[in-house]
Every structure is written in structure tokens, then in C-alpha cells.
Design a protein around this motif. Structure first.
Motif, short mmCIF file in Angstrom:
data_model
loop_
_atom_site.label_atom_id
_atom_site.label_comp_id
_atom_site.label_asym_id
_atom_site.label_seq_id
_atom_site.Cartn_x
_atom_site.Cartn_y
_atom_site.Cartn_z
N LEU A 1 0.55 3.91 -3.01
CA LEU A 1 0.25 5.33 -2.79
C LEU A 1 1.37 6.22 -3.32
O LEU A 1 1.12 7.32 -3.81
CB LEU A 1 0.01 5.58 -1.30
N ASP B 1 0.83 9.06 -5.99
CA ASP B 1 1.32 10.42 -5.73
C ASP B 1 2.08 10.94 -6.94
O ASP B 1 1.96 12.10 -7.32
CB ASP B 1 2.23 10.38 -4.50
N CYS C 1 6.75 9.12 4.79
CA CYS C 1 5.55 8.95 3.97
C CYS C 1 4.59 10.12 4.16
O CYS C 1 4.01 10.62 3.20
CB CYS C 1 4.86 7.63 4.34
N LEU D 1 0.82 -1.21 0.00
CA LEU D 1 0.00 0.00 0.00
C LEU D 1 0.86 1.26 0.00
O LEU D 1 0.51 2.26 -0.64
CB LEU D 1 -0.95 -0.01 1.20
N THR D 2 1.98 1.22 0.72
CA THR D 2 2.89 2.38 0.69
C THR D 2 3.42 2.59 -0.71
O THR D 2 3.47 3.73 -1.21
CB THR D 2 4.05 2.16 1.67
N TRP E 1 -2.20 7.35 5.77
CA TRP E 1 -1.47 6.08 5.73
C TRP E 1 -0.10 6.23 6.38
O TRP E 1 0.40 5.32 7.03
CB TRP E 1 -1.32 5.59 4.29
N ALA F 1 -2.28 -0.19 -8.12
CA ALA F 1 -2.48 1.25 -7.90
C ALA F 1 -2.92 1.94 -9.18
O ALA F 1 -3.76 2.86 -9.15
CB ALA F 1 -1.20 1.88 -7.37
N GLY G 1 5.97 11.74 1.00
CA GLY G 1 5.22 10.85 0.14
C GLY G 1 6.09 9.83 -0.56
O GLY G 1 6.57 8.87 0.02
N ILE H 1 -5.19 10.65 1.65
CA ILE H 1 -5.03 9.22 1.91
C ILE H 1 -3.58 8.89 2.26
O ILE H 1 -3.31 8.13 3.20
CB ILE H 1 -5.49 8.40 0.68
N THR H 2 -2.64 9.47 1.52
CA THR H 2 -1.22 9.21 1.77
C THR H 2 -0.81 9.70 3.15
O THR H 2 -0.06 9.02 3.87
CB THR H 2 -0.35 9.87 0.70
N LEU I 1 -5.86 12.02 -3.00
CA LEU I 1 -4.67 11.17 -2.86
C LEU I 1 -3.74 11.69 -1.77
O LEU I 1 -3.15 10.90 -1.02
CB LEU I 1 -3.93 11.10 -4.20
#
Length: 515
Positions: A72, A76, A147, A68-69, A215, A179, A151, A211-212, A208
Motif C-alpha cells: 500500500l 500510495d 500508516c 500489505l503495508t 489498513w 502491488a 501512509g 484502503i490505506t 487507494l
């Protein structure tokens, strides 16, 4: 010769006893997990069932965090492409040349949340933090902060952390394709929003970004530093997890920055081949990542058709990576062949984009989709020399060298150097190959640049494979000539122990490159 501060590749005539003696001179306190490894290496026996339980726990706890990292981070990066499709360039009144610099400025942009560091200039500091701040902060906590603030800069960190958890044959993974699918549907949905306070392209960035950021907070709280601190493993399972990755023969993590390893990274021909391959490959990647919406819409498709027609390329990327990963694990020393197949597919696809008739829009679109095979070349290359992190750095040769680069500092420097080549070429050089005046003829300068980039990348991969094959043969011949006649099992054991002492592959005479 001490393994702590070697000045040149290890002498093949050095005896096994010399290696064992020099291992004792290493600072074991700086090597994460060595105390557990040393206390259990001679008497730890575990069953395949026990190992499966541990792998399942790691896959359930760590793999979703990494995937997921990575996903994202990819979104990004590609948000600019979606934004351009929904009128960002017109709303901001920028020219095409200025938009190309937007894509490059992504890597050099200035952020002041904590420090004036952009994407490019924060690569080495972030990897340095991941190495140094072990006592005060876990790697996972640093990753969470990075993150949240930067990002996509998490990519080098993912590359460094991958070999903490998985064996060589388990490491290639990708989430960019997933993604890309999610991003396509997200952009399609947000593009239909009406009566919003901001335009559709801004909604994409805001969604986005939110969400990032959220996360990043989760990663900060939940991602452990290494198997040593994993809360979901008991003491025996931690020992087994460390023993598993010790078999990679490149160690886990070392808290001390070693200057000789940094210097050695730039003396290594592999580093320069990786840098050149990354630079060449990112010219086409810069075109595809930033301008896929323009290229597809220019073939005669509407705005919303373009959003959906970008998705099949992501599906092809997933299938090609899963398939190549399966074959690489099933057939020994097959990576070079798989890399060549992936690269050849990209060369053919780019040639079709360049020379196919303009009225063959579906054929040219299919060719564009097949450029997603570039991820196969990257993933296999990353699994060769760097810890693979999938298609943006599987695209960047993220990943960084768990398999064929030993020594934590050397891996860190190799990762950062390759990633900088990725940053400079993909988002600074690549976008400028797409010229507005060539819109009616299918942007031939961009497609020719893609063809040239794929060709150079293929040549670098071939040279890299030949170099490592030759080096393996040379080491075998020197070992035989020196009378160092030991079994394959003993050689693997000594290579493993040297790796756990943060010895580089140059200085570990028992190390053999994975082909």
C-alpha cells in the motif's frame, strides 16, 4: 572499556573475560527481550519441528501485515503516475515542470492531521517513536498510526521491525511487484468508470487513500511489538523466537537513544556508501516510478495499453527477487555476485533505452521492463547492511541494517540518513531529468541519467563489499595475532550475546560482516 558507552571500535586485544565483564555493565532493562534471552540461552534446546511451527505462525501473522503495508505504501507513492496517465495534469492545468515538482512535493508535502510534518521531515520522528515509546505504546500501534496519517512513511518502521522476527537468511521479502500488478489492474478498471462525480485520476487517489487508512487501523489493533508481546506465541515459543533472531548478532530492540551510536553511524564508511548508492539509484527510480506511464505511452501505445504494459515490469521484479533471494540463501557469500548481476542488467537496459532505434518499440519496452532488476541490487544491499523492506526501500536500502549494522540507535540513524537520500534524489532530482522537448526522441536526458545512476550505484556496491571483506580479514588477523584462539561456535556465541546487549558491529570484535 565499557560496551555501554564506547568511543571507538573495540580493541581486538581485549580478552573474552573483559567482554563478559563489560556486558554486565549494560542497561539490560532497555533491551527488549533480553530477560527472556538471558534466562534461557544456556539451556534452551528446540527441535527443527518446533522452529518450523514458530516460523509458520510468524509468517501467517506478521508477514501479511508487513507485505500489505509495504504494498500500500508503494501504491500510495505510484498513484501520481497512474493519475498522470488519466489526465490529472491536464485537469489541474499544470505544466510538465510543475508536475515534476508534484512528484518532489510528495516527500515534502504538508499534512495537518496531527502535526505539520511531511514525508521527508517525518522519517526520523517516526523511527524515534518506534524506539522510545515502548512502555506506553507498542511498535505495531505506532506503525498503525503512522500508516493512517502519513501512509508511505511506514517504510523505515518496517525496516527497523524486520529483524525483530526473522533471521538474516529469512529477511529479504518484496511486495512491490505484487502491488504494481494490482495497481495496474486497479487503474485499468477505474479508468473505465463513467458518470462518476470525480474524474478517473481522482478515483484512483480516493480508492487507494481509503484502503490505506482502513489498513492503518488494522495494523494499529493487530500488529504486535515484538516476539515478547506476540499473542500467538506461548512462553516457550517466545524464547525460541528471541533466540532465533539473537543469532543475527545485532540485537532486537533497545528503548534508549544512544548518542555515541548516532555519531558512530556517520563515522562508518558503510553509511556514506549506502547514502551515495541510494542517491545514485534513486535518479533512475524517480524516473521509473513517476513517469513510467509517460515513457511507455511515448513508445506508441494507447492509454489503456500503457496501464497493462506496465505490469510485466512488476512480474520481472517478483521473479528476480524471489530467484536472487533463493540463491543468496542457498549459496554462502553470494550476495555481491547477485547484486552485480542485478545492477549489470539495469545498466544494459538503460543503455538500450538510450541508444536503441526509436522505431524498435518492443525492444525498448523490454529494456524498460528489465530496469526492474534494480530491486535485486537494492534487496541484496539491504540484506547486507539494512533490514530489507523490498523494492521501494529495497529500493531505498529500506530496508536498514539487520545484518551488518549492530546497535538499535545506529540502525535507526543509518536507516533515516539513507532514506532521506532516497527522498531527496528520487522525487526531487529524478523527475526533473525528463524534459518535455525531448518527447519525440525518447527522453534521452532521462535515460542517460538512469544509466549514470545505475553505474554509480554499482560502483558503491562494489566498494561496500570490498570494505566489509577487508574488515573481516583484518579482524581475523588481529584475533590470531592477539592469541584470542577460540572456536567458531564460541565466537558466534559471544557475538550473539554482545548483539543482544545492543553493541554495535564496530564495538563487537566477534562480529563478522555477512557478504
Amino acid at each position: 572499556m565499557s560496551l555501554k558507552e564506547p568511543s571507538s571500535p573495540i580493541d581486538e586485544k581485549q580478552s573474552v573475560d573483559d567482554v563478559k565483564l563489560s556486558v554486565l555493565e549494560v542497561d539490560h532493562d532497555a533491551e527488549v527481550g533480553y530477560d527472556i534471552y538471558a534466562s534461557t540461552k544456556d539451556n534452551l534446546v528446540f527441535t527443527p519441528a518446533e522452529e518450523r511451527v514458530i516460523i509458520r505462525k510468524i509468517d501467517l501473522w506478521i508477514l501479511p501485515c508487513f507485505c500489505l503495508t509495504q504494498g500500500l505504501a508503494f501504491l500510495d507513492k505510484t498513484a501520481l503516475n497512474y493519475g498522470n496517465l488519466f489526465g490529472m495534469k491536464a485537469d489541474l492545468r499544470v505544466t510538465s515542470a510543475q508536475y515534476s515538482w508534484f512528484a518532489g512535493a510528495f516527500l515534502l508535502r504538508i499534512r495537518f492531521e496531527l502535526s505539520p510534518a511531511g514525508y521527508l521531515v517525518s522519517v526520523e520522528p517516526s523511527t524515534w517513536l518506534l524506539q522510545r515509546l515502548v512502555h506506553a505504546y507498542h511498535t505495531g500501534k505506532i506503525m498503525g498510526c503512522v500508516c493512517t496519517i502519513w501512509g508511505v512513511v511506514v517504510i523505515p518502521g518496517l525496516g527497523l521491525m524486520t529483524p525483530f522476527w526473522w533471521r538474516i537468511r529469512e529477511q529479504p521479502y518484496c511486495f512491490n511487484g505484487v502491488a504494481g500488478i494490482v495497481g495496474g489492474f486497479l487503474a485499468y478498471g477505474l479508468g473505465h468508470v463513467t458518470n462518476a462525480a470525480v474524474p478517473s485520476w481522482a478515483l484512483i487517489f480516493l480508492t487507494l487513500g481509503a484502503i490505506t487508512t482502513a489498513w492503518g487501523v488494522y495494523i494499529l489493533l493487530m500488529l504486535p511489538d515484538s516476539p515478547v508481546t506476540a499473542p500467538f506465541l506461548d512462553d516457550r515459543q517466545k524464547a525460541i523466537a528471541i533466540k532465533r533472531v539473537a543469532e543475527n548478532k545485532t540485537g532486537i530492540k533497545n528503548k534508549t537513544f544512544k548518542l555515541y551510536q548516532a555519531v558512530q553511524a556517520f563515522q562508518d564508511p558503510k553509511t556514506w556508501l549506502l547514502i551515495l548508492a541510494a542517491a545514485a539509484a534513486q535518479i533512475p527510480n524517480g524516473v521509473v516510478t513517476n513517469f513510467s506511464s509517460i515513457i511507455i505511452s511515448n513508445m506508441g501505445f494507447t492509454q489503456f495499453q500503457t496501464t497493462l504494459l506496465d505490469i510485466p515490469g512488476s512480474i520481472i521484479q517478483i521473479l528476480s527477487l524471489v530467484g536472487s533471494g533463493y540463491l543468496a540463501g542457498k549459496f554462502k557469500n553470494s550476495r555481491a555476485i547477485l547484486m552485480f548481476i542485478g545492477n549489470a542488467a539495469c545498466i544494459i537496459a538503460a543503455a538500450c533505452l538510450t541508444y536503441a532505434p526509436q522505431d524498435q518499440k518492443w525492444g525498448r519496452l523490454a529494456a524498460f521492463w528489465f530496469t526492474s532488476f534494480s530491486s535485486v541490487g537494492f534487496a541484496m544491499d539491504s540484506s547486507w547492511s539494512l533490514p530489507c523492506v523490498s523494492a521501494i526501500f529495497s529500493s531505498v536500502l529500506v530496508l536498514t541494517g539487520s545484518q551488518n549494522v549492530g546497535g538499535f540507535t545506529k540502525r535507526q540513524v543509518t536507516s533515516a540518513a539513507t532514506f532521506i537520500a532516497y527522498c531527496v534524489i528520487q522525487n526531487i532530482a529524478g523527475p526533473h531529468t525528463l524534459i518535455d522537448s525531448e518527447e519525440d526522441i525518447g527522453y534521452p536526458t532521462a535515460t542517460k541519467a538512469m544509466l549514470a545512476g545505475y553505474t554509480v550505484k554499482t560502483g558503491c556496491h562494489i566498494l561496500l563489499g570490498l570494505y566489509m571483506w577487508y574488515e573481516n580479514r583484518r579482524r581475523d588477523a588481529l584475533a590470531e595475532a592477539s592469541g584470542d584462539d577460540i572456536s567458531e561456535e564460541e565466537r558466534a556465541r559471544l557475538a550473539e550475546e554482545a548483539g543482544m546487549n545492543d553493541v554495535t558491529e564496530f564495538d563487537n570484535k566477534y562480529f563478522r560482516y555477512v557478504l
